[in-house]
Motif scaffolding. Structure first.
Motif, PDB file in Angstrom:
ATOM      1  N   PRO A 245       0.831  -1.213   0.000  1.00 57.60           N
ATOM      2  CA  PRO A 245       0.000   0.000   0.000  1.00 57.60           C
ATOM      3  C   PRO A 245       0.858   1.252   0.000  1.00 57.60           C
ATOM      4  O   PRO A 245       1.905   1.317   0.647  1.00 57.60           O
ATOM      5  CB  PRO A 245      -0.805  -0.127   1.308  1.00 57.60           C
ATOM      6  N   LEU A 246       0.421   2.265  -0.734  1.00 52.60           N
ATOM      7  CA  LEU A 246       1.137   3.543  -0.785  1.00 52.60           C
ATOM      8  C   LEU A 246       0.771   4.393   0.427  1.00 52.60           C
ATOM      9  O   LEU A 246      -0.235   4.141   1.100  1.00 52.60           O
ATOM     10  CB  LEU A 246       0.779   4.286  -2.065  1.00 52.60           C
ATOM     11  N   PRO A 247       1.578   5.416   0.728  1.00 51.72           N
ATOM     12  CA  PRO A 247       1.227   6.330   1.825  1.00 51.72           C
ATOM     13  C   PRO A 247      -0.145   6.955   1.577  1.00 51.72           C
ATOM     14  O   PRO A 247      -0.510   7.231   0.427  1.00 51.72           O
ATOM     15  CB  PRO A 247       2.342   7.387   1.784  1.00 51.72           C
ATOM     16  N   SER A 248      -0.907   7.172   2.626  1.00 49.41           N
ATOM     17  CA  SER A 248      -2.246   7.755   2.476  1.00 49.41           C
ATOM     18  C   SER A 248      -2.150   9.150   1.874  1.00 49.41           C
ATOM     19  O   SER A 248      -1.216   9.911   2.145  1.00 49.41           O
ATOM     20  CB  SER A 248      -2.949   7.818   3.832  1.00 49.41           C
ATOM     21  N   ASN A 249      -3.123   9.474   1.019  1.00 50.74           N
ATOM     22  CA  ASN A 249      -3.232  10.776   0.348  1.00 50.74           C
ATOM     23  C   ASN A 249      -2.181  10.987  -0.733  1.00 50.74           C
ATOM     24  O   ASN A 249      -1.997  12.109  -1.208  1.00 50.74           O
ATOM     25  CB  ASN A 249      -3.168  11.936   1.347  1.00 50.74           C
ATOM     26  N   PHE A 250      -1.471   9.916  -1.107  1.00 56.39           N
ATOM     27  CA  PHE A 250      -0.504  10.034  -2.192  1.00 56.39           C
ATOM     28  C   PHE A 250      -0.811   8.986  -3.255  1.00 56.39           C
ATOM     29  O   PHE A 250      -1.357   7.923  -2.962  1.00 56.39           O
ATOM     30  CB  PHE A 250       0.932   9.851  -1.685  1.00 56.39           C
ATOM     31  N   LEU A 267      10.003   5.757  -4.292  1.00 55.77           N
ATOM     32  CA  LEU A 267       9.088   6.224  -5.321  1.00 55.77           C
ATOM     33  C   LEU A 267       8.952   7.738  -5.226  1.00 55.77           C
ATOM     34  O   LEU A 267       9.044   8.305  -4.134  1.00 55.77           O
ATOM     35  CB  LEU A 267       7.693   5.608  -5.152  1.00 55.77           C
ATOM     36  N   ILE A 268       8.741   8.379  -6.364  1.00 50.91           N
ATOM     37  CA  ILE A 268       8.358   9.786  -6.375  1.00 50.91           C
ATOM     38  C   ILE A 268       6.848   9.821  -6.559  1.00 50.91           C
ATOM     39  O   ILE A 268       6.318   9.336  -7.562  1.00 50.91           O
ATOM     40  CB  ILE A 268       9.090  10.560  -7.477  1.00 50.91           C
ATOM     41  N   LEU A 269       6.138  10.384  -5.572  1.00 49.77           N
ATOM     42  CA  LEU A 269       4.683  10.323  -5.521  1.00 49.77           C
ATOM     43  C   LEU A 269       4.054  11.709  -5.643  1.00 49.77           C
ATOM     44  O   LEU A 269       4.667  12.716  -5.291  1.00 49.77           O
ATOM     45  CB  LEU A 269       4.227   9.666  -4.211  1.00 49.77           C
ATOM     46  N   TYR A 270       2.812  11.710  -6.118  1.00 46.19           N
ATOM     47  CA  TYR A 270       2.012  12.927  -6.219  1.00 46.19           C
ATOM     48  C   TYR A 270       1.047  12.985  -5.032  1.00 46.19           C
ATOM     49  O   TYR A 270       0.496  11.967  -4.623  1.00 46.19           O
ATOM     50  CB  TYR A 270       1.181  12.923  -7.505  1.00 46.19           C
ATOM     51  N   HIS A 271       0.830  14.180  -4.511  1.00 44.39           N
ATOM     52  CA  HIS A 271      -0.204  14.354  -3.504  1.00 44.39           C
ATOM     53  C   HIS A 271      -1.570  14.362  -4.191  1.00 44.39           C
ATOM     54  O   HIS A 271      -1.712  14.887  -5.289  1.00 44.39           O
ATOM     55  CB  HIS A 271       0.001  15.662  -2.730  1.00 44.39           C
ATOM     56  N   ASN A 272      -2.550  13.744  -3.562  1.00 46.88           N
ATOM     57  CA  ASN A 272      -3.862  13.599  -4.193  1.00 46.88           C
ATOM     58  C   ASN A 272      -4.499  14.933  -4.558  1.00 46.88           C
ATOM     59  O   ASN A 272      -5.203  15.044  -5.566  1.00 46.88           O
ATOM     60  CB  ASN A 272      -4.806  12.834  -3.266  1.00 46.88           C
ATOM     61  N   ASN A 273      -4.287  15.958  -3.764  1.00 47.94           N
ATOM     62  CA  ASN A 273      -4.993  17.214  -3.951  1.00 47.94           C
ATOM     63  C   ASN A 273      -4.188  18.286  -4.673  1.00 47.94           C
ATOM     64  O   ASN A 273      -4.664  19.398  -4.847  1.00 47.94           O
ATOM     65  CB  ASN A 273      -5.448  17.765  -2.594  1.00 47.94           C
ATOM     66  N   ILE A 293       6.803   0.284   5.940  1.00 45.92           N
ATOM     67  CA  ILE A 293       6.751   1.601   6.574  1.00 45.92           C
ATOM     68  C   ILE A 293       7.332   2.623   5.611  1.00 45.92           C
ATOM     69  O   ILE A 293       8.492   2.527   5.209  1.00 45.92           O
ATOM     70  CB  ILE A 293       7.539   1.606   7.904  1.00 45.92           C
ATOM     71  N   TRP A 294       6.513   3.620   5.230  1.00 47.23           N
ATOM     72  CA  TRP A 294       6.942   4.658   4.303  1.00 47.23           C
ATOM     73  C   TRP A 294       7.450   5.880   5.059  1.00 47.23           C
ATOM     74  O   TRP A 294       6.895   6.261   6.086  1.00 47.23           O
ATOM     75  CB  TRP A 294       5.782   5.082   3.400  1.00 47.23           C
ATOM     76  N   THR A 295       8.515   6.488   4.521  1.00 38.36           N
ATOM     77  CA  THR A 295       9.078   7.708   5.100  1.00 38.36           C
ATOM     78  C   THR A 295       9.289   8.736   3.987  1.00 38.36           C
ATOM     79  O   THR A 295       9.906   8.427   2.970  1.00 38.36           O
ATOM     80  CB  THR A 295      10.421   7.434   5.799  1.00 38.36           C
ATOM     81  N   GLN A 296       8.775   9.946   4.192  1.00 39.34           N
ATOM     82  CA  GLN A 296       8.982  11.001   3.210  1.00 39.34           C
ATOM     83  C   GLN A 296      10.371  11.602   3.405  1.00 39.34           C
ATOM     84  O   GLN A 296      10.701  12.102   4.475  1.00 39.34           O
ATOM     85  CB  GLN A 296       7.924  12.095   3.350  1.00 39.34           C
ATOM     86  N   LYS A 297      11.194  11.526   2.358  1.00 42.14           N
ATOM     87  CA  LYS A 297      12.581  11.987   2.440  1.00 42.14           C
ATOM     88  C   LYS A 297      12.774  13.379   1.852  1.00 42.14           C
ATOM     89  O   LYS A 297      13.499  14.198   2.409  1.00 42.14           O
ATOM     90  CB  LYS A 297      13.489  10.995   1.711  1.00 42.14           C
ATOM     91  N   LEU A 298      12.156  13.628   0.707  1.00 47.02           N
ATOM     92  CA  LEU A 298      12.372  14.897   0.017  1.00 47.02           C
ATOM     93  C   LEU A 298      11.057  15.459  -0.467  1.00 47.02           C
ATOM     94  O   LEU A 298      10.207  14.726  -0.978  1.00 47.02           O
ATOM     95  CB  LEU A 298      13.301  14.702  -1.192  1.00 47.02           C
ATOM     96  N   ASN A 299      10.885  16.752  -0.310  1.00 50.64           N
ATOM     97  CA  ASN A 299       9.751  17.444  -0.897  1.00 50.64           C
ATOM     98  C   ASN A 299      10.275  18.232  -2.082  1.00 50.64           C
ATOM     99  O   ASN A 299      11.066  19.158  -1.920  1.00 50.64           O
ATOM    100  CB  ASN A 299       9.100  18.374   0.131  1.00 50.64           C
ATOM    101  N   LEU A 300       9.824  17.880  -3.254  1.00 50.01           N
ATOM    102  CA  LEU A 300      10.337  18.496  -4.474  1.00 50.01           C
ATOM    103  C   LEU A 300       9.495  19.671  -4.922  1.00 50.01           C
ATOM    104  O   LEU A 300       9.709  20.218  -6.000  1.00 50.01           O
ATOM    105  CB  LEU A 300      10.411  17.458  -5.594  1.00 50.01           C
ATOM    106  N   GLU A 301       8.516  20.067  -4.120  1.00 47.83           N
ATOM    107  CA  GLU A 301       7.673  21.195  -4.470  1.00 47.83           C
ATOM    108  C   GLU A 301       8.517  22.459  -4.589  1.00 47.83           C
ATOM    109  O   GLU A 301       9.312  22.789  -3.725  1.00 47.83           O
ATOM    110  CB  GLU A 301       6.589  21.392  -3.415  1.00 47.83           C
ATOM    111  N   GLY A 302       8.331  23.180  -5.667  1.00 55.45           N
ATOM    112  CA  GLY A 302       9.083  24.404  -5.888  1.00 55.45           C
ATOM    113  C   GLY A 302      10.418  24.166  -6.559  1.00 55.45           C
ATOM    114  O   GLY A 302      11.066  25.101  -7.019  1.00 55.45           O
TER     115      GLY A 302
END
Length: 372
Positions: A245-250, A267-273, A293-302
């Motif tokens: 399963p993927l992280p919730s909301n992604f 994985l590089i994932l998109y936020h649902n919203n 267990i998923w861990t967010q490492k990098l936020n590529l926004e911007g």
């Protein structure tokens, strides 16, 4: 001008120098004298050279030509980590109609000719390779074939894992899709079918619910794959196939590929919203493998827009493609991007790419040249 004999160089120094050189220079040096030739053929030297090569990975990009008559796969571009060195390598002529190169392992790549059900192992640096025996599992109703190529450190053997998802035949009693798995061993040079437990997937119809499957890396004894439904893992020692399963909301893009990031599946994932991207890693070890267990490492926004096909190159750098002819090297620590446009003939496009390590490794049955 005086001449110097290579005998003046201590053998230990020669080994140290040769093991630090790219493959193309080692191949030239082996012609200097019999001593250097014997050094480059020694298995210990080849392993030492591989360790040095792993510190300077390159990008292997497969190019494909499209026209009204169909497609043709003939060129692989090997690009150094600085992007300042690039060379086009013709694929073997017998490699006719593949989906894409499945993976690279210690400088060897697995080529899959789906049209003829032929599989090859090839070293693009040395231009050596071999065509493997035909797989045992053959079915006209095969709809998905996923291949994982890896090195078994226990048996010291290169292996290919082939997963076949097949539709039921017409008028057959079986109405559900099926999964069959077989393994090729380079030591035995043969295929053997194995039984697997397909946890979390046994209750679904493979053809309809999994979608196109793309093989990823083998990490800590687990082969990872992506589909349009998410991430799939296959534990080699337990022979268990499961959906993760993927992280919730992604969500996953339809062509997102799994890659290795600092020893973990990522994985590089998109936020649902929103359209923001982030890099997530999966802790899927023996204690957590049933749920992950998923861990967010990098936020590529911007940051620079990363395409759905992205890989971690090491030392804080991500590699992606901007379009089907341009590759991007992005340093997320420095927030810097460097583009490299492949010098390809007209109508040629990048079909796939991945991290690759040059090596001198040759397997039994390898022959020289690009035509087998």
């Amino acid at each position: 001008m005086p001449t110097y004999s290579t005998n003046y160089l201590p053998e230990e120094l020669v080994i140290k120098i040769l093991s630090s050189l790219p493959v193309k220079y080692v191949l030239r040096c082996k012609l200097v004298c019999k001593l250097w030739l014997s050094i480059t053929l020694d298995p210990d030297f080849i392993r030492t050279h591989l360790k040095f090569s792993q510190q300077r990975p390159s990008v292997l990009a497969e190019a494909v030509y499209y026209d009204m008559q169909g497609s043709s796969y003939e060129i692989v571009s090997m690009i150094s980590n600085s992007f300042e060195d690039s060379v086009n390598v013709p694929l073997p002529s017998s490699y006719s109609d593949p989906d894409h190169i499945s993976s690279s392992c210690n400088g060897l790549v697995c080529l899959n000719d789906y049209n003829n059900s032929n599989i090859y192992i090839w070293n693009p640096s040395t231009r050596q390779g071999k065509e493997l025996p035909r797989p045992k599992i053959q079915d006209h109703y095969m709809v998905l074939i996923c291949i994982g190529f890896y090195f078994d450190s226990v048996s010291k053997d290169y292996k290919i894992l082939r997963l076949v998802f097949a539709y039921p035949r017409k008028n057959a009693r079986q109405t559900r899709s099926s999964l069959r798995v077989e393994i090729y061993s380079t030591k035995s040079d043969s295929w053997s079918e194995i039984q697997v437990e397909d946890a979390d997937i046994s209750s679904v119809n493979y053809g309809r619910n999994i979608g196109g499957v793309t093989s990823g890396p083998v990490i800590k004894g687990v082969l990872y794959m992506t589909s349009n439904k998410g991430l799939i893992s296959f534990r080699l020692n337990k022979r268990v196939l499961k959906r993760v399963p993927l992280p919730s909301n992604f969500k996953i893009n339809y062509e997102t590929e799994v890659f290795e990031y600092e020893g973990c599946a990522a994985l590089i994932l998109y936020h649902n919203n929103e359209e923001s991207l982030s890099l997530w890693t999966l802790d899927d070890d023996d204690d957590n493998w049933r749920r992950g267990i998923w861990t967010q490492k990098l936020n590529l926004e911007g940051d620079i827009r990363m395409n759905w096909s992205s890989k971690y190159f090491g030392v804080g750098q991500l590699v992606a493609w901007k379009d089907h002819r341009t590759i991007i090297m992005y340093d997320y620590n420095k927030k810097e991007a460097k583009e490299h446009r492949l010098q390809l003939p007209s109508n040629w496009y990048i079909d796939s790419f991945f991290r690759h390590t040059e090596s001198l490794i040759s397997l039994e049955g390898f022959v020289n040249g690009g035509i087998w």
